[in-house]
Design a protein around this motif. Structure first.
Motif, PDB file in Angstrom:
ATOM      1  N   ALA A 187       0.852  -1.195   0.000  1.00 28.94           N
ATOM      2  CA  ALA A 187       0.000   0.000   0.000  1.00 28.94           C
ATOM      3  C   ALA A 187       0.887   1.244   0.000  1.00 28.94           C
ATOM      4  N   ILE A 188       0.461   2.284  -0.695  1.00 28.18           N
ATOM      5  CA  ILE A 188       1.187   3.560  -0.721  1.00 28.18           C
ATOM      6  C   ILE A 188       0.266   4.630  -0.153  1.00 28.18           C
ATOM      7  N   ILE A 189       0.686   5.255   0.932  1.00 23.93           N
ATOM      8  CA  ILE A 189      -0.204   6.170   1.640  1.00 23.93           C
ATOM      9  C   ILE A 189       0.465   7.506   1.939  1.00 23.93           C
ATOM     10  N   ASP A 190      -0.378   8.515   2.118  1.00 21.28           N
ATOM     11  CA  ASP A 190       0.020   9.798   2.702  1.00 21.28           C
ATOM     12  C   ASP A 190      -0.615   9.840   4.092  1.00 21.28           C
ATOM     13  N   ALA A 191       0.104  10.342   5.066  1.00 20.40           N
ATOM     14  CA  ALA A 191      -0.436  10.365   6.425  1.00 20.40           C
ATOM     15  C   ALA A 191      -0.011  11.619   7.162  1.00 20.40           C
ATOM     16  N   VAL A 192      -0.862  12.067   8.079  1.00 18.62           N
ATOM     17  CA  VAL A 192      -0.537  13.161   8.995  1.00 18.62           C
ATOM     18  C   VAL A 192      -0.753  12.643  10.406  1.00 18.62           C
TER      19      VAL A 192
END
Length: 276
Positions: free
Chosen positions: A78-83
């Protein structure tokens, strides 16, 4: 004891586990400052238990917000952006991250023993109350340093996920060349990796190595850099070390070069996460 009290006790024990960091089958992610991570590739199946603060995740058209007591499931590749946002009262972001090893997945495959036809999202969330018994036994096993029992509890969680329509978590992606190199570097990030070392390890000529990596959309330098920086990120989250030590342990003799590479990869200064 009613269910609400049981969940409250489970949450308290998970907080204690996160702060104790008693075993190496999980990683405690800690941060005092809000920060974002872009295009992070998950290298294997992970369970993330949010203990304090909030995590916001974006993945293509999927957006998700997780609070304390939520569990994030992230499938391999999985490829994610996170804060990651610290709790406004405690001033800390805290998550227990559980990488699920292939042995645990293979054990679950044997027990599940059904064709895997499900196709679910690459990330999804549950609550600790959904796995209250398994998590309670898991954290107790870790405090007792019983890793075998702890891994059996993770098998139980995976089986429940399969029963809820997420059996494709048991699919183990075939390791491509860049993933094999990535893991080798992660195992020895301080090593002065050269092309000849990888060529010998993978039994490939230099030209073949470059061609195969190009077909996977990467280069040897990029793969080595990403592995070293991922290792550095895990140290920043879990170890109270000076930035110079983290840079050195990750294969960088210069803190300035390390900070530059880290910023290029993750979009923020590593000093944001450093306790020193």
């Amino acid at each position: 004891m009613n269910m609400q009290h049981e969940i409250s006790d489970l949450y308290s024990s998970l907080v204690a586990l996160a702060k104790a960091d008693v075993a190496r089958d999980y990683l405690c992610i800690r941060a005092k400052n809000q920060h974002g991570l872009s295009s992070v590739k998950v290298n294997q199946l992970h369970l993330g238990i949010i203990v304090s603060g909030e995590k916001k995740v974006n993945m293509q058209n999927l957006k998700m917000s997780l609070l304390a007591g939520d569990i994030l499931i992230m499938k391999a590749d999985a490829i994610i952006d996170a804060v990651n946002i610290p709790d406004q009262h405690t001033g800390e972001y805290l998550t227990i991250l559980v990488p699920v090893c292939e042995e645990v997945i293979q054990a679950t495959q044997l027990i599940w023993a059904k064709p895997i036809t499900d196709k679910s999202n690459d990330i999804f969330k549950f609550s600790i109350r959904d796995f209250a018994l398994e998590l309670s036994t898991w954290q107790a096993a870790l405090f007792n340093h019983d890793l075998a029992q702890a891994r059996l509890c993770i098998v139980g969680i995976l089986l429940k996920l399969c029963q809820s329509g997420h059996a494709d978590i048991l699919v183990i992606p075939a390791p491509n060349l860049s993933k094999k190199i990535y893991q080798s570097v992660m195992n020895e990030p301080q090593r002065d990796w050269q092309s000849r070392d990888i060529e010998m390890q993978m039994a490939l000529s230099g030209a073949t190595l470059r061609r195969k990596l190009s077909a996977e959309g990467t280069t040897l330098r990029e793969t080595i850099t990403h592995a070293r920086l991922a290792y550095a990120l895990s140290l920043l989250y879990s170890k109270n070390l000076p930035l110079k030590s983290i840079a050195a342990k990750s294969g960088y003799h210069s803190v300035a070069v390390f900070k530059h590479r880290f910023y290029q990869r993750y979009g923020f200064d590593p000093q944001v996460l450093s306790m020193n």
